[in-house]
Design a protein around this motif. Structure first.
Motif, PDB file in Angstrom:
ATOM      1  N   SER A  37       0.681  -1.122  -0.009  1.00 20.55           N
ATOM      2  CA  SER A  37      -0.022  -0.198   0.080  1.00 20.55           C
ATOM      3  C   SER A  37       1.003   1.263  -0.024  1.00 20.55           C
ATOM      4  O   SER A  37       0.209   2.465  -0.171  1.00 20.55           O
ATOM      5  N   SER A  38       2.236   1.310   0.201  1.00 14.69           N
ATOM      6  CA  SER A  38       3.104   2.258   0.059  1.00 14.69           C
ATOM      7  C   SER A  38       3.695   2.583  -1.180  1.00 14.69           C
ATOM      8  O   SER A  38       4.193   3.463  -1.445  1.00 14.69           O
ATOM      9  N   SER A  39       3.420   1.669  -2.339  1.00 11.97           N
ATOM     10  CA  SER A  39       3.781   1.660  -3.342  1.00 11.97           C
ATOM     11  C   SER A  39       3.525   3.010  -4.178  1.00 11.97           C
ATOM     12  O   SER A  39       4.199   3.937  -4.592  1.00 11.97           O
ATOM     13  N   ALA A  40       2.041   3.627  -4.017  1.00 16.40           N
ATOM     14  CA  ALA A  40       1.729   4.708  -4.853  1.00 16.40           C
ATOM     15  C   ALA A  40       2.258   6.096  -4.120  1.00 16.40           C
ATOM     16  O   ALA A  40       2.740   6.993  -4.814  1.00 16.40           O
ATOM     17  N   PRO A  41       2.204   6.240  -2.892  1.00 17.64           N
ATOM     18  CA  PRO A  41       2.912   7.106  -1.946  1.00 17.64           C
ATOM     19  C   PRO A  41       4.240   7.238  -2.355  1.00 17.64           C
ATOM     20  O   PRO A  41       4.872   8.397  -2.368  1.00 17.64           O
ATOM     21  N   LEU A  42       5.103   6.115  -2.503  1.00 20.33           N
ATOM     22  CA  LEU A  42       6.373   6.169  -2.734  1.00 20.33           C
ATOM     23  C   LEU A  42       6.631   6.735  -4.130  1.00 20.33           C
ATOM     24  O   LEU A  42       7.582   7.660  -4.384  1.00 20.33           O
ATOM     25  N   ALA A  43       6.018   6.140  -5.104  1.00 19.72           N
ATOM     26  CA  ALA A  43       5.923   6.806  -6.452  1.00 19.72           C
ATOM     27  C   ALA A  43       5.799   8.416  -6.413  1.00 19.72           C
ATOM     28  O   ALA A  43       6.587   9.032  -7.237  1.00 19.72           O
ATOM     29  N   ALA A  44       4.728   9.035  -5.855  1.00 23.94           N
ATOM     30  CA  ALA A  44       4.613  10.361  -5.637  1.00 23.94           C
ATOM     31  C   ALA A  44       5.921  11.006  -5.139  1.00 23.94           C
ATOM     32  O   ALA A  44       6.398  12.302  -5.702  1.00 23.94           O
TER      33      ALA A  44
END
Length: 239
Positions: free
Chosen positions: A217-224
């Motif tokens: 679930s941290s993947s999208a925030p990491l990408a940002a």
């Protein structure tokens, strides 16, 4: 605009403590969410794997229960089908970092099997830290940090604030008592400053050019966060 390198596990299994080969690979959401964000921002993606093998998705990561239901699972599967670069990886050992503006490592249990001891990956990670190029690593992919050993025998990530899949999450996933070793333990032993958040909740940690995420679930925030760093670097005046 620029090219982002995805370093993806080539493993198809994870060897457990009793010798059992647990089928695995990369985790779909951890590849798809950043890929979608990076492409939407106009960047090109190149995939690299050890030996240039076509990477295998962990079939479990396509299940409805890991994607918020069937609709989410269908969305992830469709996005994965559009990720054509996965079918044409370059050899990790042939990668020239000068060709890329940023580097990203998706997880899954696969990196525990191969990237944790891959010297080519270790050298690449060490060089990325030295150059200051944005580097994102999520979930189990911080296992690759274990191979980033400097000439003096120290780990290149020692002293960095880092997160990754926690012992608690591995326990709740049912693998802690089956694994040869646990990621959090090994990272702490390597000298990183491990930051543990709530199980399964999104958590990212930023330290210098490094952005790490705790779980899928941290993947999208990491990408940002990685895109912020990349944009700032590309917009910075030369010299």
């Amino acid at each position: 605009m620029s090219k982002i390198l995805f370093v993806v596990t080539g493993a198809t299994h994870w060897t457990l403590a009793d010798g059992t080969l647990h089928p695995t690979g990369f985790w779909a959401e951890e590849a798809v969410a950043p890929y979608t964000a990076f492409k939407a921002a106009g960047h090109d993606i190149v995939v690299a794997t050890p030996g240039g093998v076509v990477p295998t998705v962990d079939k479990g990561s396509l299940a409805p229960e890991f994607n918020g239901g069937q609709a989410g699972a269908d969305q992830v599967a469709a996005a994965l089908d559009s990720f054509g670069e996965l079918q044409h990886p370059v050899k990790l050992e042939d990668v020239d970092l000068d060709d890329y503006a940023a580097v990203f490592y998706p997880g899954g249990h696969g990196p525990m099997e191969d990237l944790s001891t891959d010297a080519d990956s270790g050298r690449l990670l060490t060089l990325v830290l030295e150059t200051g190029k944005p580097l994102g690593i999520v979930c189990h992919a911080p296992a690759a940090m274990l191979a980033a050993i400097r000439g003096d025998g120290t780990n290149a990530f020692a002293g960095y604030k880092v997160t990754g899949f926690t012992n608690t999450e591995e326990t709740q996933a049912g693998f802690a008592d089956k694994a040869k070793w646990l990621l959090q333990d090994r990272l702490v032993n390597a000298g990183v400053d491990f930051q543990e958040g709530e199980p399964w909740a999104p958590k990212t940690v930023v330290d210098r050019n490094l952005v790490t995420g705790q779980n899928p679930s941290s993947s999208a925030p990491l990408a940002a966060e990685l895109l912020k760093k990349l944009t700032a670097r590309l917009d910075a005046p030369l010299g």
